[in-house]
Design a protein around this motif. Structure first.
Motif, mmCIF file in Angstrom:
data_model
loop_
_atom_site.group_PDB
_atom_site.id
_atom_site.type_symbol
_atom_site.label_atom_id
_atom_site.label_comp_id
_atom_site.label_asym_id
_atom_site.label_seq_id
_atom_site.Cartn_x
_atom_site.Cartn_y
_atom_site.Cartn_z
ATOM 1 N N UNK A 48 -15.993 30.633 14.665
ATOM 2 C CA UNK A 48 -17.175 30.030 14.050
ATOM 3 C C UNK A 48 -18.274 31.060 13.781
ATOM 4 N N UNK A 49 -18.063 32.316 14.153
ATOM 5 C CA UNK A 49 -19.089 33.344 13.963
ATOM 6 C C UNK A 49 -19.384 33.537 12.479
ATOM 7 N N UNK A 50 -20.617 33.837 12.169
ATOM 8 C CA UNK A 50 -21.042 34.028 10.780
ATOM 9 C C UNK A 50 -20.437 35.274 10.153
ATOM 10 N N UNK A 51 -20.182 35.199 8.871
ATOM 11 C CA UNK A 51 -19.769 36.359 8.089
ATOM 12 C C UNK A 51 -18.325 36.786 8.239
#
Length: 90
Positions: A48-51
């Motif tokens: 789910x981490x951004x980018x």
């Protein structure tokens, strides 16, 4: 739990707490990845981490995975989820 190979030695792993109670899982990584795709080191990343970058949750050696290392999801709240990407560590 849902797991799927993504190719290139990567695997996706999704854990969902579908009931009214929280859930917790201790998952044997070797059963998810298989012996043939264990590199020198494996990174467990927060999916789910951004980018799309690998926000490492844990790093393991091949020996640890082959010896039966597990991934503890921690407590997953009711109707919540955890999403992990398993890949060769860089």
């Amino acid at each position: 739990m849902w797991a799927k190979p993504l190719g290139g030695g990567e695997h996706a792993l999704l854990i969902i707490a579908v009931g009214e109670a929280s859930a917790r899982a201790d998952l044997p990584l070797r059963e998810i990845v298989g012996d043939g795709e264990i590199g020198a080191e494996m990174a467990v990343c927060d999916g789910y981490a951004d980018g799309g970058a690998c926000a490492e949750v844990r790093r393991l050696s091949a020996a640890e995975v082959k010896a039966g290392a597990t991934l503890d999801t921690g407590e997953v709240a009711p109707h919540d989820s955890r999403f992990y990407l398993l890949r060769a560590a860089s």
